[in-house]
Design a protein around this motif. Structure first.
Motif, PDB file in Angstrom:
ATOM      1  N   ARG A 135       0.826  -1.201   0.000  1.00 46.51           N
ATOM      2  CA  ARG A 135       0.000   0.000   0.000  1.00 46.51           C
ATOM      3  C   ARG A 135       0.863   1.255   0.000  1.00 46.51           C
ATOM      4  N   PHE A 136       0.453   2.229  -0.805  1.00 46.70           N
ATOM      5  CA  PHE A 136       1.110   3.532  -0.749  1.00 46.70           C
ATOM      6  C   PHE A 136       0.060   4.627  -0.770  1.00 46.70           C
ATOM      7  N   GLU A 137       0.462   5.792  -0.292  1.00 53.98           N
ATOM      8  CA  GLU A 137      -0.450   6.920  -0.143  1.00 53.98           C
ATOM      9  C   GLU A 137      -0.429   7.788  -1.397  1.00 53.98           C
ATOM     10  N   LEU A 138      -1.621   8.124  -1.887  1.00 55.17           N
ATOM     11  CA  LEU A 138      -1.735   9.087  -2.985  1.00 55.17           C
ATOM     12  C   LEU A 138      -1.868  10.474  -2.358  1.00 55.17           C
ATOM     13  N   THR A 139      -0.746  11.108  -2.100  1.00 54.53           N
ATOM     14  CA  THR A 139      -0.732  12.442  -1.512  1.00 54.53           C
ATOM     15  C   THR A 139       0.153  13.340  -2.356  1.00 54.53           C
ATOM     16  N   GLY A 140       0.054  14.634  -2.109  1.00 55.64           N
ATOM     17  CA  GLY A 140       0.887  15.580  -2.828  1.00 55.64           C
ATOM     18  C   GLY A 140       0.600  15.644  -4.303  1.00 55.64           C
ATOM     19  N   LEU A 141      -0.654  15.388  -4.695  1.00 60.54           N
ATOM     20  CA  LEU A 141      -1.016  15.400  -6.114  1.00 60.54           C
ATOM     21  C   LEU A 141      -1.197  16.831  -6.606  1.00 60.54           C
ATOM     22  N   SER A 142      -0.885  17.033  -7.864  1.00 56.78           N
ATOM     23  CA  SER A 142      -1.218  18.307  -8.485  1.00 56.78           C
ATOM     24  C   SER A 142      -2.728  18.375  -8.677  1.00 56.78           C
ATOM     25  N   ASP A 143      -3.234  19.564  -8.991  1.00 57.18           N
ATOM     26  CA  ASP A 143      -4.684  19.714  -9.223  1.00 57.18           C
ATOM     27  C   ASP A 143      -5.137  18.792 -10.353  1.00 57.18           C
ATOM     28  N   ALA A 144      -4.347  18.718 -11.419  1.00 59.73           N
ATOM     29  CA  ALA A 144      -4.727  17.885 -12.565  1.00 59.73           C
ATOM     30  C   ALA A 144      -4.714  16.404 -12.190  1.00 59.73           C
ATOM     31  N   GLU A 145      -3.717  15.988 -11.411  1.00 62.25           N
ATOM     32  CA  GLU A 145      -3.654  14.597 -10.976  1.00 62.25           C
ATOM     33  C   GLU A 145      -4.806  14.277 -10.041  1.00 62.25           C
ATOM     34  N   GLY A 146      -5.140  15.221  -9.127  1.00 66.11           N
ATOM     35  CA  GLY A 146      -6.263  15.014  -8.218  1.00 66.11           C
ATOM     36  C   GLY A 146      -7.578  14.844  -8.962  1.00 66.11           C
ATOM     37  N   LYS A 147      -7.770  15.590 -10.044  1.00 66.27           N
ATOM     38  CA  LYS A 147      -8.995  15.463 -10.837  1.00 66.27           C
ATOM     39  C   LYS A 147      -9.079  14.084 -11.496  1.00 66.27           C
ATOM     40  N   ILE A 148      -7.946  13.569 -11.921  1.00 66.74           N
ATOM     41  CA  ILE A 148      -7.927  12.225 -12.521  1.00 66.74           C
ATOM     42  C   ILE A 148      -8.359  11.185 -11.495  1.00 66.74           C
ATOM     43  N   VAL A 149      -7.796  11.258 -10.283  1.00 61.35           N
ATOM     44  CA  VAL A 149      -8.137  10.299  -9.237  1.00 61.35           C
ATOM     45  C   VAL A 149      -9.613  10.421  -8.869  1.00 61.35           C
ATOM     46  N   THR A 150     -10.112  11.626  -8.724  1.00 65.58           N
ATOM     47  CA  THR A 150     -11.526  11.828  -8.388  1.00 65.58           C
ATOM     48  C   THR A 150     -12.431  11.239  -9.455  1.00 65.58           C
ATOM     49  N   GLU A 151     -12.118  11.470 -10.718  1.00 64.83           N
ATOM     50  CA  GLU A 151     -12.946  10.913 -11.794  1.00 64.83           C
ATOM     51  C   GLU A 151     -12.875   9.391 -11.807  1.00 64.83           C
ATOM     52  N   ALA A 152     -11.669   8.834 -11.555  1.00 62.55           N
ATOM     53  CA  ALA A 152     -11.523   7.375 -11.544  1.00 62.55           C
ATOM     54  C   ALA A 152     -12.352   6.750 -10.431  1.00 62.55           C
ATOM     55  N   ILE A 153     -12.566   7.502  -9.337  1.00 63.03           N
ATOM     56  CA  ILE A 153     -13.386   7.001  -8.225  1.00 63.03           C
ATOM     57  C   ILE A 153     -14.870   7.208  -8.503  1.00 63.03           C
ATOM     58  N   GLU A 154     -15.251   8.445  -8.848  1.00 57.38           N
ATOM     59  CA  GLU A 154     -16.670   8.785  -8.977  1.00 57.38           C
ATOM     60  C   GLU A 154     -17.300   8.234 -10.250  1.00 57.38           C
ATOM     61  N   GLU A 155     -16.530   8.172 -11.322  1.00 59.26           N
ATOM     62  CA  GLU A 155     -17.071   7.699 -12.597  1.00 59.26           C
ATOM     63  C   GLU A 155     -16.653   6.256 -12.899  1.00 59.26           C
ATOM     64  N   SER A 156     -16.004   5.630 -11.950  1.00 56.12           N
ATOM     65  CA  SER A 156     -15.521   4.244 -12.061  1.00 56.12           C
ATOM     66  C   SER A 156     -14.282   4.110 -12.929  1.00 56.12           C
ATOM     67  N   ARG A 157     -13.999   5.082 -13.798  1.00 60.04           N
ATOM     68  CA  ARG A 157     -12.801   4.975 -14.629  1.00 60.04           C
ATOM     69  C   ARG A 157     -12.399   6.349 -15.142  1.00 60.04           C
ATOM     70  N   TYR A 158     -11.110   6.443 -15.474  1.00 57.34           N
ATOM     71  CA  TYR A 158     -10.594   7.627 -16.147  1.00 57.34           C
ATOM     72  C   TYR A 158      -9.848   7.164 -17.388  1.00 57.34           C
ATOM     73  N   ALA A 159     -10.153   7.766 -18.530  1.00 54.51           N
ATOM     74  CA  ALA A 159      -9.502   7.403 -19.783  1.00 54.51           C
ATOM     75  C   ALA A 159      -8.651   8.578 -20.253  1.00 54.51           C
ATOM     76  N   GLY A 160      -7.337   8.390 -20.293  1.00 53.67           N
ATOM     77  CA  GLY A 160      -6.437   9.419 -20.768  1.00 53.67           C
ATOM     78  C   GLY A 160      -5.861   9.047 -22.119  1.00 53.67           C
ATOM     79  N   ASP A 161      -4.831   9.752 -22.544  1.00 52.46           N
ATOM     80  CA  ASP A 161      -4.165   9.440 -23.805  1.00 52.46           C
ATOM     81  C   ASP A 161      -2.683   9.720 -23.666  1.00 52.46           C
TER      82      ASP A 161
END
Length: 277
Positions: A203-229
């Motif tokens: 286990r590791f902690e997802l901390t110290g994320l940038s705003d853009a990285e935080g938005k990716i994590v939030t979407e991956a949780i709330e929308e079940s997935r995040y699709a990037g390129d």
């Protein structure tokens, strides 16, 4: 990226592969033998270790830790040795023999480990149109010395469960081969201890994320997935963070990771932009 909130029971089922104690599977037997002995070796003509899960994969652990008889283990490939091997093709006759036949027979249980492995899947032989069951095994020099099947057949039959089966050596071939050595490490004796081990080692902690990285994590949780390129710099930098940590299961860059974010534990499935490069 997908982040799935996980509880202890779900974490155990996703992080552990259970191996039956009384397995009859030839596929799983090498894993059982490695656990029970602490070490194991296997001969193969392949320059790559046998595909998982029959044999532990190269690296620090198998694709997932293993639960066997209530305890938890990791298996590792510790050494690879190039050597000449003898490939033996053996035939087991489908017709049994009477016990008073003038043959040299041995009990299956008395065979060497490699002879036993060679015949295990062919006894009893399948019946039907074929007159015999074919099987093959690889022997190194030490195993040839202990064998009664190779390099010359010293017996006429093998007795198993009271039945006597004629055997013959169809052919042998000298080939370039490899011997893979494996070790098993017991990491926990109970499920609770194993969960503590997982949290300490994976286990590791997802901390110290940038705003853009935080938005990716939030979407991956709330929308079940995040699709990037491939051009998604935030997704790439976030993926680099995952790739720097051990995965619960991993194949190249793709895999499952155990993370904690904002006080909640998740299993994260990731296929990063790096995988498409």
């Amino acid at each position: 990226m997908e982040l799935r909130e996980t509880a202890d029971d779900a974490l155990l089922s996703s992080a552990v592969r259970t191996i039956p104690v009384d397995t009859t599977s030839d596929r799983l037997r090498p894993i059982v033998e490695t656990i029970e002995r602490g070490t194991h070796k296997r001969n193969s003509p392949s320059p790559e270790p046998h595909p998982r899960p029959a044999i532990p994969a190269a690296g620090s652990s198998v694709e997932r830790p293993l639960e066997y008889d209530g305890a938890y283990y990791t298996l590792s490939l510790t050494n690879t040795v190039e050597r000449m091997l003898t490939k033996a093709d053996i035939r087991v006759n489908a017709a049994t023999m009477a016990s008073d036949d003038a043959t040299t027979a041995v009990e299956y249980e008395t065979l060497s480990e490699t002879d036993s492995a060679a015949l295990r899947g062919a006894l009893p032989p399948e019946t039907g149109d074929r007159e015999y069951e074919s099987t093959h095994e690889y022997y190194d020099q030490q195993e040839l010395t202990a064998s009664v099947l190779v390099p010359e057949m010293e017996i006429d039959a093998v007795v198993r469960d009271g039945q006597r089966y004629p055997v013959e050596l169809a052919s042998t071939e000298e080939i370039q081969g490899y011997t893979y050595h494996y070790e098993a490490e017991r990491v926990a004796s109970t499920a609770d201890d194993f969960l503590a081990w997982l949290r300490s080692n994976y286990r590791f902690e997802l901390t110290g994320l940038s705003d853009a990285e935080g938005k990716i994590v939030t979407e991956a949780i709330e929308e079940s997935r995040y699709a990037g390129d491939e051009e998604d710099d935030a997704f790439r930098s976030l993926s680099d963070r995952f790739l720097s940590h051990p995965a619960l299961e991993r194949e190249e860059e793709t895999g499952d990771w155990f993370v904690r974010y904002d006080g909640t534990e998740y299993v994260a499935a990731l296929r990063p932009p790096q995988a498409y490069a």
